[in-house]
Design a protein around this motif. Structure first.
Motif, PDB file in Angstrom:
ATOM      1  N   GLY A 174      -3.049  11.443 -10.970  1.00 49.86           N
ATOM      2  CA  GLY A 174      -3.847  12.622 -11.279  1.00 49.86           C
ATOM      3  C   GLY A 174      -2.993  13.745 -11.850  1.00 49.86           C
ATOM      4  N   CYS A 192      -2.461  12.054  -4.957  1.00 50.07           N
ATOM      5  CA  CYS A 192      -3.043  11.954  -6.307  1.00 50.07           C
ATOM      6  C   CYS A 192      -3.995  13.102  -6.563  1.00 50.07           C
ATOM      7  CB  CYS A 192      -3.775  10.632  -6.439  1.00 50.07           C
ATOM      8  SG  CYS A 192      -4.916  10.364  -5.079  1.00 50.07           S
ATOM      9  N   LEU A 244      -8.845  12.948 -12.266  1.00 48.77           N
ATOM     10  CA  LEU A 244      -9.160  12.594 -10.868  1.00 48.77           C
ATOM     11  C   LEU A 244      -9.786  13.803 -10.160  1.00 48.77           C
ATOM     12  CD1 LEU A 244      -8.942  10.171  -8.922  1.00 48.77           C
ATOM     13  CD2 LEU A 244      -6.766  11.092  -8.161  1.00 48.77           C
ATOM     14  N   ARG A 278      -0.611  -2.143 -16.331  1.00 46.93           N
ATOM     15  CA  ARG A 278      -0.056  -3.505 -16.396  1.00 46.93           C
ATOM     16  C   ARG A 278      -0.974  -4.482 -15.648  1.00 46.93           C
ATOM     17  NH1 ARG A 278       5.663  -3.769 -14.059  1.00 46.93           N
ATOM     18  NH2 ARG A 278       5.556  -1.603 -14.683  1.00 46.93           N
ATOM     19  N   MET A 323       2.816 -10.818  -7.099  1.00 47.47           N
ATOM     20  CA  MET A 323       1.436 -10.384  -7.368  1.00 47.47           C
ATOM     21  C   MET A 323       0.821 -11.087  -8.585  1.00 47.47           C
ATOM     22  SD  MET A 323       0.479  -8.240  -5.076  1.00 47.47           S
ATOM     23  CE  MET A 323       1.391  -9.273  -3.963  1.00 47.47           C
TER      24      MET A 323
END
Ligand code: NAP
Length: 486
Positions: A262, A293, A418, A244, A221
């Motif tokens: 969350g 979440c 959230l 990150r 990635m």
């Protein structure tokens, strides 16, 4: 695995989709996909190398100009066709998700409906991308704004909603005219691979959607994120990884959307309809086995109704049946892996040691798979880890409060922001509390908040950016302003 399930898994492409072609990893490596209800291997998929990642970005970059020039109606029609086809194949998608992720078939069917709806919603949005024309306040010039696709986008998705976390990124990107590289979670890639094939069948041109699966995640990635040809990163996953990735993206000031963790408060006031509050608690806590979440993480119940709420909620939780998600009559599947199950067990143990009373559940289940009992714990002190960390499992810690101000203060006392839930019959309180809660989403008298027509997203350490609603497509558009002298 039943033979129909086996043939379904076999039918899914296992390669990398790059530039419209399915291919093996450049070093031939594969990674295993596990069934969390038994720990057995379901399939092997390609394990991409850094070179494969670059090739996927090359393909997305090569397809960008042509895709941006494709008429919006054509882009929308592909999404609409994909919506229809997912709906026709709903049972296959639900079964695949249950096999690789663990949730029950009923829940997976719910996710198919929810996930497909993003394609329908954004098929409609594709033809409603507007600019603006106005006269400058001093009358000297005309102001034209136009919207353009951001460009090649990297999408990294988690394992907990293998379909919907993809469609709510892919849908608006296709509608806006962006090409993409998608990297699904290593634990649940099959759903995304099946979705990519379906989009090909619906006429999505080669290179618009590229999919890479890899276990060498960070290594593959990072070079894509740092490649100046990439124009946007959208990530759904943990706050730690999100931080990150934001750091990595800072180098080229990449446009970034972050849908992170969350720690949702679930607040029940004395005046609430308790039947609705208990129904809402079951949904907010147990949807996706608590691995959401948006899952209610901390229950704050006003003193007058706390005992009754706790007892009724615990009774409903105790009545749930655990088992393999594909079996009839099962309400609760396994957690994703041993690490997740052991993490939940440690949080419960800590809450117990700090004085919490376990009303029901409280233990991991011995034997195959990664099951944890639906659990309700009362008298949980604020210092317990379970009150500050994301649980991601079927555990509900309850603590009581006296005043509205105290409930708000404690609900906001977290780095996350959230989802949140409030149960009350008082309209003035709904307004006061909604204005005071530091959350991207607030559910009033309802335990499910996700809706493709609404802007989903968080504040604080839960991230930034919105998915779904009218806001969702804006994440994939740039605004160009042209000043025209008359
Ligand atoms: P995760 O560990 O952060 O993984 C999410 C994705 O990031 C996976 O595809 C993972 O790939 C990838 N990843 C891991 N390390 C990476 C790195 N160094 N560089 C680039 N990519 C990397 O999160 P998870 O455990 O799968 O998902 C659970 C988390 O997601 C929870 O915190 C949950 O709250 C959050 N979530 C948020 C939302 C939202 O909309 N706000 C929705 C759903 C879930 P591998 O699988 O290959 O490791």
């Amino acid at each position: 695995m039943a033979s129909t399930q086996k043939s379904l898994v076999e039918s899914v492409p296992k390669g990398l989709l790059i530039g419209g072609t399915w291919r093996a990893s450049s070093d031939g490596a594969t990674l295993a996909v596990e069934d969390p209800s038994s720990g057995t291997t379901l399939a092997q998929v390609a394990d991409a190398t850094v070179a494969d990642g670059t090739a996927a970005l090359d393909a997305a970059v090569a397809a960008q100009a042509g895709w941006a020039a494709t008429p919006p109606r054509d882009r929308g029609e592909i999404l609409r066709a994909a919506f229809e086809r997912i709906s026709e194949r709903a049972e296959d998608f639900a079964t695949l998700m249950t096999l690789e992720m663990g949730k029950t078939l009923a829940e997976s069917r719910g996710e198919v409906t929810y996930g497909a709806e993003f394609f329908r919603w954004f098929s409609e949005e594709a033809v409603r991308i507007h600019g603006r024309w106005s006269t400058a306040p001093n009358g000297a010039t005309r102001l034209l704004t136009m919207k353009k696709p951001v460009g090649p986008t990297l999408m990294i998705t988690p394992w907990n909603f293998p379909l919907a976390m993809g469609t709510r990124k892919i849908g608006p990107a296709i509608a806006a005219g962006c090409t993409m590289v998608v990297k699904p979670a290593s634990q649940t890639p099959l759903t995304m691979l099946a979705l990519a094939e379906l989009l090909q069948e619906c006429g999505l041109p080669a290179g618009v959607l590229n999919v890479i699966t890899t276990s060498r995640t960070g290594d593959v990635m990072e070079p894509i994120i740092k490649d100046p040809r990439l124009r946007k990163l959208t990530f759904t996953g943990s706050t730690g990884v999100g931080r990150r990735l934001v750091e990595q993206s800072a180098e080229q000031l990449l446009r970034v959307s972050m849908e992170l963790g969350g720690n949702a408060p679930f607040i029940v006031f004395d005046d609430a309809d308790l039947d609705r509050a208990v129904d809402g608690a079951m949904l907010a806590k147990m949807r996706n086995i608590g691995e959401a979440c948006t899952a209610a993480n901390r229950f704050f119940v006003q003193e007058g109704v706390a005992d009754e709420f706790g007892a009724r909620f615990a009774k409903r939780m105790a009545a749930l049946t655990m088992g393999k998600g594909t079996k009839k009559g099962v309400d609760v599947g396994p957690l994703i892996d041993a690490k997740a199950r052991d993490g939940v067990a440690a949080l419960v143990e800590d809450a117990r040691e700090q004085g919490g009373t376990v009303l029901t559940g409280g233990s991991a289940v011995k034997g195959r798979g990664y099951f944890f009992e639906p659990t309700v714990i009362t008298d949980v002190p604020a210092s317990a880890r379970v009150m500050s960390e994301e649980i991601f499992g079927p555990v509900a810690p309850i603590s009581t409060f006296r005043t509205e101000a105290e409930a708000i203060e404690r609900a906001n006392n977290t780095e996350y922001g959230l989802a949140s839930y409030v149960f009350t019959a008082d309209l003035a309180r709904v307004i006061r509390v909604s204005e005071a809660l530091e959350y991207g989403m607030i559910g009033i008298n309802q335990g499910i908040i996700s809706n493709p027509a609404a802007p989903f997203g968080g504040v604080k350490a839960s991230g930034f950016g919105r998915e779904g609603g009218f806001e969702g497509i804006e994440e994939y558009l740039e605004t160009t302003y042209v000043g025209i002298a008359p």
